[in-house]
Motif scaffolding. Structure first.
Motif, PDB file in Angstrom:
ATOM      1  N   UNK A 192       0.960  -1.340  -0.656  1.00 27.54           N
ATOM      2  CA  UNK A 192      -0.216   0.017  -0.382  1.00 27.54           C
ATOM      3  C   UNK A 192       0.629   1.130  -0.137  1.00 27.54           C
ATOM      4  N   UNK A 193       1.836   1.589   0.632  1.00 26.15           N
ATOM      5  CA  UNK A 193       3.150   2.479   0.886  1.00 26.15           C
ATOM      6  C   UNK A 193       2.580   2.616  -0.371  1.00 26.15           C
ATOM      7  N   UNK A 194       4.169   1.050  -0.932  1.00 27.36           N
ATOM      8  CA  UNK A 194       4.427   2.076  -2.939  1.00 27.36           C
ATOM      9  C   UNK A 194       4.403   2.301  -3.609  1.00 27.36           C
ATOM     10  N   UNK A 195       2.519   2.286  -3.457  1.00 24.79           N
ATOM     11  CA  UNK A 195       1.130   3.098  -4.619  1.00 24.79           C
ATOM     12  C   UNK A 195       1.048   3.699  -4.248  1.00 24.79           C
ATOM     13  N   UNK A 196       0.466   4.118  -3.028  1.00 21.58           N
ATOM     14  CA  UNK A 196      -0.164   5.187  -2.120  1.00 21.58           C
ATOM     15  C   UNK A 196       0.694   6.486  -1.475  1.00 21.58           C
ATOM     16  N   UNK A 197       2.101   5.901  -1.247  1.00 23.78           N
ATOM     17  CA  UNK A 197       2.723   7.496  -0.588  1.00 23.78           C
ATOM     18  C   UNK A 197       3.414   8.000  -1.416  1.00 23.78           C
ATOM     19  N   UNK A 198       3.618   8.884  -1.515  1.00 22.57           N
ATOM     20  CA  UNK A 198       4.935  10.278  -2.321  1.00 22.57           C
ATOM     21  C   UNK A 198       5.641   9.984  -1.864  1.00 22.57           C
ATOM     22  N   UNK A 199       7.047   9.585  -2.770  1.00 23.66           N
ATOM     23  CA  UNK A 199       8.215   9.569  -2.431  1.00 23.66           C
ATOM     24  C   UNK A 199       8.818  10.399  -1.740  1.00 23.66           C
ATOM     25  N   UNK A 200       9.571  10.520  -0.791  1.00 25.89           N
ATOM     26  CA  UNK A 200      10.836  11.452  -0.596  1.00 25.89           C
ATOM     27  C   UNK A 200      11.769  11.533  -1.122  1.00 25.89           C
ATOM     28  N   UNK A 201      12.282  11.107  -2.126  1.00 26.49           N
ATOM     29  CA  UNK A 201      13.930  10.561  -2.420  1.00 26.49           C
ATOM     30  C   UNK A 201      14.633  11.822  -2.011  1.00 26.49           C
ATOM     31  N   UNK A 202      13.657  12.699  -3.385  1.00 25.75           N
ATOM     32  CA  UNK A 202      14.231  14.108  -4.542  1.00 25.75           C
ATOM     33  C   UNK A 202      14.308  14.379  -2.957  1.00 25.75           C
ATOM     34  N   UNK A 203      13.005  15.168  -2.423  1.00 22.73           N
ATOM     35  CA  UNK A 203      12.586  16.227  -1.572  1.00 22.73           C
ATOM     36  C   UNK A 203      13.834  15.385  -0.368  1.00 22.73           C
ATOM     37  N   UNK A 204      14.380  14.489   0.417  1.00 24.80           N
ATOM     38  CA  UNK A 204      15.480  14.674   0.888  1.00 24.80           C
ATOM     39  C   UNK A 204      17.044  14.741   0.643  1.00 24.80           C
ATOM     40  N   UNK A 205      17.416  14.750  -1.030  1.00 23.36           N
ATOM     41  CA  UNK A 205      18.508  15.075  -1.196  1.00 23.36           C
ATOM     42  C   UNK A 205      18.707  16.744  -1.544  1.00 23.36           C
ATOM     43  N   UNK A 206      16.731  17.237  -1.993  1.00 17.71           N
ATOM     44  CA  UNK A 206      17.413  18.286  -1.855  1.00 17.71           C
ATOM     45  C   UNK A 206      17.915  18.998  -0.641  1.00 17.71           C
ATOM     46  N   UNK A 207      17.354  18.299   0.433  1.00 16.39           N
ATOM     47  CA  UNK A 207      17.560  18.681   2.454  1.00 16.39           C
ATOM     48  C   UNK A 207      19.080  18.928   2.044  1.00 16.39           C
TER      49      UNK A 207
END
Length: 425
Positions: A192-207
């Motif tokens: 469920x998390x895989x399909x429904x939750x947006x990935x925050x990897x790009x956000x963490x890379x920006x941080x």
């Protein structure tokens, strides 16, 4: 504490409210079965002792070691979140504690296998709070966070009720089936998390990139620099006060009612059970209060714990009805920690949110590990059980005072809230 830039960074900014709720339910699925996994000992302990010949001490040590794994798990998975993102880390955690719960089924008579598996299970469970709660925090505007964090926290009470009912229906003979109920659902949660939750990897890379420009690394040493050292120490002490006061009371309440006041086990148990019902309500009540009036408003509940326990300790064996009322009210008061997930995440700059919630909450377990045995030892002195309750009252009051001096984080930014509300329609 928070500035406007920190409040603008929310995952899935183009998501409708329906999609955000779906993502929340996916995360909540893993969170619920994280809470539920703590009940595994209830399912298998009788079988280990009665069928496999484990001693009571061996069986107890298997499940006690789980708590020791939560602290390193909190630290390690917090760092994983900053590197790989909270979504991927949460999925990995759920797969790990599901597989470690399954592992003893390969040789259920092996003490070492059980002990090793439960330690690694505790290690993985230690990372759930610090990854799930920040994900929810970044998915929703601030005005929803306290309530949603409280819903997550309250699932521990729901998991206890659910586990008790399921164990009562299936019994010891079906212990393997009961164990599977702690293995399969987390895997479903991962899907469920895989399909429904947006990935925050790009956000963490920006941080990480923004932190690098400031010559800062996203780690615990940087998080606790300057004024945040005192804030970090304060919340760990606050969490420790919560664990000590809650366990100090809960571990001794029924003993006090039966051995000191002479009540039957059935009466004492029914009085104590009302605390659980009250706590389920309390988590969500204080979560609502924190979103409405501020993250520090629930400290009223923490202070109330001391007052209620004081009156609790003054009642006699014939005051059964009053014990029921006070137990229920005490449960509501103990729900003061319901919104801590949101509060602990907001207390630190956004780049540290993957680290702050988990260590702030689970760091309190270090305090309780040393304090609770000393509290329990008081019962054997001339002070007795009332001495234990006195210490619990003092600790809860100290916690409320610490909380009072911590910063408020609920920020009302009308312009930003208008923009966010448009996105949520």
């Amino acid at each position: 504490m928070n500035n406007n830039n920190e409040e603008k960074a929310i995952l899935g900014v183009d998501f409708s409210m329906g999609r955000r709720i779906a993502a929340f339910v996916a995360i909540l699925t893993i969170y619920f079965f994280y809470c539920y996994n703590f009940m595994v000992g209830t399912f298998v302990r009788p079988t280990l002792i009665n069928e496999f010949g484990f001693t009571l001490q061996n069986a107890s040590s298997i499940f006690a070691i789980l708590s020791f794994g939560t602290i390193p798990g909190t630290i390690i998975f917090g760092m994983c979140s900053t590197r790989f993102g909270k979504k991927k880390t949460l999925m990995g955690i759920a797969l790990l504690f599901a597989s470690m719960t399954f592992l003893p089924l390969l040789d259920p008579t092996s003490y070492n296998l059980w002990r090793g598996a439960r330690f690694v299970t505790g290690f993985s469970l230690g990372g759930v709070f610090g990854t799930a709660i920040p994900l929810i925090t970044e998915l929703f505007p601030q005005k929803y966070r306290g309530k949603l964090a409280a819903i997550c926290t309250s699932t521990f009470s729901v998991a206890m009720i659910f586990a008790g009912q399921l164990y009562g229906a299936l019994g010891d003979a079906n212990w393997k089936i009961l164990l599977w109920t702690a293995i399969i659902p987390p895997i479903i949660g991962v899907i469920l998390v895989f399909f429904l939750v947006p990935d925050d990897s790009a956000h963490m890379k920006q941080m990480r990139e923004e932190a690098a420009k400031e010559n800062i690394k996203i780690n615990y040493f940087e998080m606790y620099k300057g004024k945040y050292f005192f804030i970090g120490l304060g919340v760990i002490l606050l969490s420790g006060a919560n664990f000590v006061s809650y366990a100090g009371y809960s571990n001794n309440a029924t003993t006090y009612l039966t051995t000191v006041l002479g009540m039957s086990a059935a009466t004492a148990g029914s009085i104590y059970s009302l605390q659980g019902i009250g706590q389920l309500i309390g988590y969500n009540f204080w979560g609502f209060i924190s979103d409405k009036f501020g993250r520090k408003a629930p400290l009223i509940g923490m202070a109330s714990v001391s007052v209620i326990i004081f009156f609790f300790s003054k009642l006699g064996g014939g005051d059964i009805k009053l014990f029921y009322v006070l137990s229920f009210l005490l449960g509501i008061s103990f729900g003061f920690s319901g919104a801590w997930g949101a509060y602990y995440t907001e207390l630190f700059p956004q780049k540290f949110r993957s680290l702050s919630a988990g260590i702030s909450f689970n760091g309190g377990r270090i305090v309780s590990t040393f304090a609770l045995p000393m509290v329990a030892g008081v019962a054997a002195t001339a002070w007795g059980m009332k001495g234990v309750f006195t210490i619990v009252m003092i600790v809860a009051l100290i916690g409320a005072v610490i909380w009072f001096f911590l910063p408020e984080t609920l920020v009302k930014n009308k312009k930003e809230e208008t923009c966010l509300n448009e996105n949520l329609k």
